[in-house]
Design an enzyme around this catalytic site. Structure first.
Site, PDB file in Angstrom:
ATOM      1  N   GLU A 174       1.494  -0.792   0.188  1.00 11.23           N
ATOM      2  CA  GLU A 174      -0.194  -0.186  -0.007  1.00 11.23           C
ATOM      3  C   GLU A 174       0.794   1.418  -0.002  1.00 11.23           C
ATOM      4  OE1 GLU A 174      -3.766   0.566  -0.715  1.00 11.23           O
ATOM      5  OE2 GLU A 174      -2.697   2.177  -0.565  1.00 11.23           O
ATOM      6  N   LYS A 229       7.941  -1.415  -2.096  1.00  8.28           N
ATOM      7  CA  LYS A 229       7.561  -0.972  -1.293  1.00  8.28           C
ATOM      8  C   LYS A 229       9.283  -0.258  -0.691  1.00  8.28           C
ATOM      9  CE  LYS A 229       5.250   1.219   1.812  1.00  8.28           C
ATOM     10  NZ  LYS A 229       4.556   2.060   1.226  1.00  8.28           N
ATOM     11  N   CYS A 285       6.335   4.520   8.845  1.00 13.15           N
ATOM     12  CA  CYS A 285       6.963   3.493   8.250  1.00 13.15           C
ATOM     13  C   CYS A 285       8.380   4.064   7.874  1.00 13.15           C
ATOM     14  CB  CYS A 285       5.859   3.745   7.100  1.00 13.15           C
ATOM     15  SG  CYS A 285       5.068   1.879   7.215  1.00 13.15           S
TER      16      CYS A 285
HETATM   17  P1  NAD Z   1      -1.903  -0.249  12.500  1.00  6.89           P
HETATM   18  O1  NAD Z   1      -0.874  -0.616  14.264  1.00  6.89           O
HETATM   19  O2  NAD Z   1      -2.646   0.893  12.459  1.00  6.89           O
HETATM   20  O3  NAD Z   1      -2.681  -1.455  12.536  1.00  6.89           O
HETATM   21  C1  NAD Z   1      -2.479  -2.980  12.782  1.00  6.89           C
HETATM   22  C2  NAD Z   1      -3.348  -3.924  13.588  1.00  6.89           C
HETATM   23  O4  NAD Z   1      -3.384  -5.397  13.296  1.00  6.89           O
HETATM   24  C3  NAD Z   1      -3.831  -3.310  14.641  1.00  6.89           C
HETATM   25  O5  NAD Z   1      -5.231  -2.783  14.881  1.00  6.89           O
HETATM   26  C4  NAD Z   1      -3.256  -4.579  15.346  1.00  6.89           C
HETATM   27  O6  NAD Z   1      -4.094  -5.307  16.546  1.00  6.89           O
HETATM   28  C5  NAD Z   1      -4.304  -5.790  13.901  1.00  6.89           C
HETATM   29  N1  NAD Z   1      -3.594  -6.917  14.266  1.00  6.89           N
HETATM   30  C6  NAD Z   1      -2.181  -7.410  15.018  1.00  6.89           C
HETATM   31  N2  NAD Z   1      -1.546  -9.051  14.765  1.00  6.89           N
HETATM   32  C7  NAD Z   1      -3.164  -9.218  14.158  1.00  6.89           C
HETATM   33  C8  NAD Z   1      -3.850 -10.253  14.575  1.00  6.89           C
HETATM   34  N3  NAD Z   1      -2.745 -11.677  14.569  1.00  6.89           N
HETATM   35  N4  NAD Z   1      -5.278 -10.287  14.188  1.00  6.89           N
HETATM   36  C9  NAD Z   1      -6.074  -9.761  13.533  1.00  6.89           C
HETATM   37  N5  NAD Z   1      -5.120  -8.589  14.004  1.00  6.89           N
HETATM   38  C10 NAD Z   1      -4.167  -8.315  14.425  1.00  6.89           C
HETATM   39  O7  NAD Z   1      -0.970  -0.563  11.357  1.00  6.89           O
HETATM   40  P2  NAD Z   1      -1.019   0.075  10.158  1.00  6.89           P
HETATM   41  O8  NAD Z   1      -1.055   1.967  10.305  1.00  6.89           O
HETATM   42  O9  NAD Z   1      -2.278  -0.176   9.537  1.00  6.89           O
HETATM   43  O10 NAD Z   1       0.079  -0.448   9.024  1.00  6.89           O
HETATM   44  C11 NAD Z   1       0.013  -1.514   8.720  1.00  6.89           C
HETATM   45  C12 NAD Z   1       0.724  -1.977   7.784  1.00  6.89           C
HETATM   46  O11 NAD Z   1       0.792  -1.681   6.920  1.00  6.89           O
HETATM   47  C13 NAD Z   1       3.016  -2.038   8.315  1.00  6.89           C
HETATM   48  O12 NAD Z   1       3.319  -3.341   8.049  1.00  6.89           O
HETATM   49  C14 NAD Z   1       2.719  -0.704   7.169  1.00  6.89           C
HETATM   50  O13 NAD Z   1       4.113  -0.886   7.043  1.00  6.89           O
HETATM   51  C15 NAD Z   1       2.496  -1.101   6.363  1.00  6.89           C
HETATM   52  N6  NAD Z   1       1.727   0.877   5.833  1.00  6.89           N
HETATM   53  C16 NAD Z   1       1.253   1.910   6.679  1.00  6.89           C
HETATM   54  C17 NAD Z   1       0.790   3.066   6.381  1.00  6.89           C
HETATM   55  C18 NAD Z   1      -0.143   3.781   7.045  1.00  6.89           C
HETATM   56  O14 NAD Z   1       0.479   4.997   6.269  1.00  6.89           O
HETATM   57  N7  NAD Z   1       0.103   3.817   8.251  1.00  6.89           N
HETATM   58  C19 NAD Z   1       0.834   2.830   4.965  1.00  6.89           C
HETATM   59  C20 NAD Z   1       1.542   2.322   4.086  1.00  6.89           C
HETATM   60  C21 NAD Z   1       2.109   0.791   4.537  1.00  6.89           C
HETATM   61  C1  UGA Z   2       4.624   7.931   3.887  1.00  5.04           C
HETATM   62  C2  UGA Z   2       4.786   8.106   1.931  1.00  5.04           C
HETATM   63  O1  UGA Z   2       4.141   8.978   1.478  1.00  5.04           O
HETATM   64  C3  UGA Z   2       3.182   6.419   2.078  1.00  5.04           C
HETATM   65  O2  UGA Z   2       3.245   6.672   0.225  1.00  5.04           O
HETATM   66  C4  UGA Z   2       3.494   5.652   2.054  1.00  5.04           C
HETATM   67  O3  UGA Z   2       2.320   4.207   1.733  1.00  5.04           O
HETATM   68  C5  UGA Z   2       3.079   5.345   3.723  1.00  5.04           C
HETATM   69  O4  UGA Z   2       4.762   6.340   4.361  1.00  5.04           O
HETATM   70  C6  UGA Z   2       3.882   4.467   4.385  1.00  5.04           C
HETATM   71  O5  UGA Z   2       4.353   3.229   4.250  1.00  5.04           O
HETATM   72  O6  UGA Z   2       3.491   3.799   5.900  1.00  5.04           O
HETATM   73  P1  UGA Z   2       2.886   8.723   5.440  1.00  5.04           P
HETATM   74  O7  UGA Z   2       3.722   8.726   6.462  1.00  5.04           O
HETATM   75  O8  UGA Z   2       1.561   8.301   5.771  1.00  5.04           O
HETATM   76  O9  UGA Z   2       3.555   8.222   3.981  1.00  5.04           O
HETATM   77  O10 UGA Z   2       3.188  10.175   5.058  1.00  5.04           O
HETATM   78  P2  UGA Z   2       3.680  11.471   4.387  1.00  5.04           P
HETATM   79  O11 UGA Z   2       3.594  12.591   3.448  1.00  5.04           O
HETATM   80  O12 UGA Z   2       5.440  10.751   3.433  1.00  5.04           O
HETATM   81  O13 UGA Z   2       4.965  12.380   4.970  1.00  5.04           O
HETATM   82  C7  UGA Z   2       5.917  11.772   6.335  1.00  5.04           C
HETATM   83  C8  UGA Z   2       6.885  12.182   6.946  1.00  5.04           C
HETATM   84  O14 UGA Z   2       7.627  13.413   6.719  1.00  5.04           O
HETATM   85  C9  UGA Z   2       5.720  13.256   7.881  1.00  5.04           C
HETATM   86  O15 UGA Z   2       6.751  13.419   9.333  1.00  5.04           O
HETATM   87  C10 UGA Z   2       6.317  14.440   7.050  1.00  5.04           C
HETATM   88  O16 UGA Z   2       5.620  16.038   7.769  1.00  5.04           O
HETATM   89  C11 UGA Z   2       7.226  15.108   6.284  1.00  5.04           C
HETATM   90  N1  UGA Z   2       7.416  14.941   4.970  1.00  5.04           N
HETATM   91  C12 UGA Z   2       7.065  14.747   3.693  1.00  5.04           C
HETATM   92  C13 UGA Z   2       8.375  16.099   5.030  1.00  5.04           C
HETATM   93  O17 UGA Z   2       8.858  16.719   6.058  1.00  5.04           O
HETATM   94  N2  UGA Z   2       8.807  16.998   3.930  1.00  5.04           N
HETATM   95  C14 UGA Z   2       7.755  16.517   2.457  1.00  5.04           C
HETATM   96  O18 UGA Z   2       7.476  16.646   1.923  1.00  5.04           O
HETATM   97  C15 UGA Z   2       6.755  15.946   2.699  1.00  5.04           C
END
Ligand code: NAD
Ligand code: UGA
Length: 466
Positions: A174, A229, A285
């Protein structure tokens, strides 16, 4: 292969990715039933709250979609086993934080939640199931998941109709960013699908084609998808560390970081996005994914490559330290018993997520110097701020206010650490009146008008300018 689809999707993990992503799939694929499951009952209850402002994830546009789909083809539940058994497709969207102990501690991803999800799937799924890695994972994790799924000792469903469940693995990382998640999911730059068999790749592609231009769907092998990713996040974070390193040089030379960013960003080869200087990247992340990449490089003996990427994280840490140090320096080298207001605690605007927020480390450094901090953030809950300072909290050194004016009362300085839109619109004249003089504003997000603040009487430090 399953010929008769139940048209049933299960997503394990109802977090910042699972919740919004499944909501958007449910919206665009009304013929599919989408069940989002989690072992965290409080989180699931919040997803089911009648009051949509209480959803566990704040994202612009999310409430409207949940209102439209919840109870129709979108369900949030703690019934993990039952929903695994019903699913044709299972997204694993659980957390993958950095390991805290053992081999690889501080670098490698902790895959215990991935493993437990795979074991649950192995045990409860029926017939043929497509298992999708939605979480961000080290390259080659699909190998581990496959091994767990194919170890039939975990499976108790073969006795129901005599058939042994089978699995395909897909990597579908994602790329959404928090704060713009719904728009990113509705209009992604691309959807990446890595896999080994055409049936599964085509089925997942068809789901996305319900609202995404087929030209934006990229298919690769499993390992390219997993690695892409990590690399995408590393490249994005690298740009932030690059511009932040130059912000310091601007402060030393009289150049202006916004002018430099514009001058270089208009070169179409460089591009203007992700060049916004600030207090360093936060979020759950970037740091964990780069450290994971560093770990992988070291594992494969690529020491120079590992060191190169680790520097991106080092510069980020340095930027945060640099900001707290210059606050201390400008406040006569002592913060003992001084009041400072912290404006913004989420890691960026438009989210309530505080994970790895630059506000945490910067505030900790100030508290260690004896400062009393008063926080204001429009979306972050009081308990999510307090939890970060458990070990440093003394009487009255960490206070939370429900508006900016209250937080600034009696303060020597305001630090703007998140770029919330409302900070621009504040009544800064009034704020100036309630502060102790000289009254400072440290604008780490370059979001306020320096001249206007100076005219009011503030002393102002703006990142990347003199
Ligand atoms: P999060 O901590 O918000 O959510 C994860 C959820 O999974 C929690 O609510 C937890 O209770 C649940 N969980 C864990 N083990 C479980 C199990 N065995 N059965 C059922 N539920 C279970 O995490 P997130 O921010 O949603 O991130 C999830 C993944 O996606 C990570 O690998 C992260 O790197 C990736 N990711 C995050 C973002 C972002 O913006 N947060 C964007 C892209 C990718
Ligand atoms: C980031 C990536 O942008 C997503 O593509 C990815 O899916 C995600 O991580 C993930 O894997 O979790 P996110 O962390 O939600 O998304 O938000 P961003 O907009 O990327 O910002 C990340 C951090 O960088 C923030 O603290 C933001 O303030 C900072 N940032 C971003 C800067 O300081 N300067 C910029 O120009 C952009």
């Amino acid at each position: 292969m399953k010929n008769n689809l139940n048209k049933n999707i299960c997503c394990i993990g109802a977090g910042y990715v699972g919740g919004p992503t499944m909501s958007v799939i449910a919206l665009n694929c009304p013929e599919w039933q989408v069940n989002v499951v989690d072992l965290n009952t409080e989180r699931i209850n919040a997803w089911n709250n009648e009051d949509l402002s209480k959803l566990p994830v704040f994202e612009p546009g999310l409430e409207t979609i949940v209102k439209k789909c919840r109870g129709k083809n979108l369900f949030f539940s703690t019934k993990i086993e039952e929903n695994i058994a019903l699913a044709d497709i299972i997204f694993i969207s659980v957390n993958t934080p950095t390991k805290k102990m053992g081999i690889g501690a501080g670098y490698a991803s902790d895959l215990k939640w991935i493993e437990s999800s795979a074991r649950q799937i192995a045990k409860f799924s029926r017939n043929h199931t497509i298992v999708i890695e939605k979480s961000t994972l080290p390259v080659k994790t699909a190998e581990t998941i496959k091994t767990i799924l194919n170890s039939s000792e975990h499976n108790n469903s073969k006795d129901l109709d005599g058939t042994i469940p089978t699995f395909s693995i897909i990597s579908n990382p994602e790329f959404l960013a928090e704060g713009s998640a719904i728009n990113d999911l509705q209009n992604p730059d691309r959807v990446l699908i890595g896999g080994e068999d055409d049936y599964s790749i085509n089925l997942i592609s068809d789901i996305y084609k319900n609202w995404i231009d087929p030209e934006k769907i990229i298919t690769t092998n499993l390992w390219s998808s997993e690695l892409s990713k990590l690399v995408a996040n590393a490249f994005l974070a690298q740009r932030i560390s690059s511009i932040n390193s130059i912000s310091a040089l601007c402060e030393s030379t009289g150049a202006n970081i916004n002018e430099v960013a514009k001058a270089i960003g208009t070169d179409s080869r460089i591009g203007g996005k992700f060049l916004k200087p600030g207090p360093g990247f936060g979020g759950s992340c970037f740091k964990k994914d780069i450290l994971n990449l560093v770990y992988l490089c070291r594992y494969y003996g690529l020491i120079e490559v590992a060191d190169y990427w680790e520097k991106v994280v080092d510069i980020n840490t340095w930027q945060q330290k640099r900001i707290s140090s210059l606050v201390i320096k400008n406040l006569f080298e002592t913060l003992t018993n001084k009041k400072l207001a912290i404006f913004g605690f989420s890691f960026k605007a438009n989210t309530n997520d505080t994970r790895e927020s630059p506000s945490i480390n910067i505030s900790k450094s100030l508290l260690q110097e004896g400062a009393n901090l008063n926080f204001y953030d429009p979306k972050v809950r009081e308990k999510d701020i307090l939890i970060e300072f458990d070990e440093i909290i003394k009487e009255n050194n960490v206070l939370i206010s429900d508006n900016a004016l209250k937080a600034a009362r009696g303060a020597d300085a305001i630090l703007v650490l998140t770029e919330w839109e409302e900070f621009k619109e504040l009544d800064w004249e009034n704020i100036f009146k309630v502060m102790r003089k000289p009254a400072w504003v440290f604008d780490s997000r370059i979001c306020l008008e320096k001249k206007k603040l100076k005219d009011i009487g503030f002393k102002v430090w703006t990142l990347g300018t003199t």
